[in-house]
Scaffold this motif. Structure first.
Motif: not given
Length: 247
Positions: A166-177
């Motif tokens: 899991d990640y502290q800031q999921t907003d930082a995850l970039q959608r890559v397809g």
């Protein structure tokens, strides 16, 4: 250029982008583990930036620009499939896979086995274990069990443990397809989710909400288009008038 035109043009661009986002979400209402995309907009003031000090700058001259885009990571409903290779996460976290030389996160747990027994995604990406290596099963006896903590057991021996992060800031995850996200520099943390074997997490897209948004955005797009057309016609008429009077 009439500042009102910037407002109409900015609105058209914003509505067009929003329609693309909603359309893509609608197209993935049946995609297991899919997380809907969101868009956020901010105002800019064209008249202020040009230093014209126009009187209606607080209302008329404000335009819209795309500020950011994000993802709604709310959990979808878990659907029992009975398929041993279908895995779902009940709670937060992501399965980690290796695709195109990158370690990516996904909630899509529709897995398969390669000819050599390697656990893979449907398109052939490697499902990673805690050690960063593939999880390989004995193809002569393909039956296996996945425990809630991600431990893959085949017979009396464990074959590895799924890398679930899991990640502290999921907003930082970039959608890559391909229903995957690039964690980039996001800080990892312990995942609270547990693995449920024989289930798929359904898309968390709310179809009814998307349909309402689509209708609303289409109307707003038409209004913006009409406003832009009216302003353009007015500017054309003024230009013709100015030319004819020698201004």
């Amino acid at each position: 250029m009439d500042p009102a035109y910037y407002v109409a043009a900015g609105s058209l661009k914003a509505r067009s982008f929003q329609l693309d986002v909603v359309s893509n979400n609608l197209a993935n209402t049946s995609t297991p583990g899919y997380k809907p995309e969101k868009s956020f907009f901010a105002l800019f003031n064209k008249a202020r930036d040009e230093g014209q000090g126009l009187p209606l700058s607080g209302y008329l001259n404000d335009g819209t620009v795309l500020a950011s885009r994000g993802t709604d990571f709310s959990q979808g409903v878990l659907k029992t499939t009975g398929r041993t290779l279908d895995l779902a996460l009940d709670g937060t976290g992501f399965f980690m896979v290796k695709a195109q030389g990158r370690t990516l996160a996904t909630r899509d747990g529709r897995f398969t086995l390669s000819r050599t027994g390697e656990l893979q995604t449907l398109d052939g990406a490697t499902v990673l274990g805690k050690n960063g290596q593939p999880i390989v099963l004995d193809t002569a006896n393909p039956a296996f069990t996945v425990l809630p903590d991600g431990t893959v057991q085949q017979g009396p021996e464990p074959r590895g443990q799924l890398d679930i992060r899991d990640y502290q800031q999921t907003d930082a995850l970039q959608r890559v397809g391909a229903n995957r996200f690039d964690p980039g520099g996001a800080t990892a943390k312990a995942a609270a989710g547990q693995v449920v074997q024989g289930s798929q997490e359904q898309s968390s897209v709310d179809m009814a909400t998307c349909m309402i948004d689509m209708i609303r955005l289409n109307r707003l797009f038409e209004m913006s288009l009409k406003a832009a057309s009216t302003i353009t016609n007015d500017m054309d008429a003024k230009s013709i008038s100015d030319v004819s009077t020698g201004r």
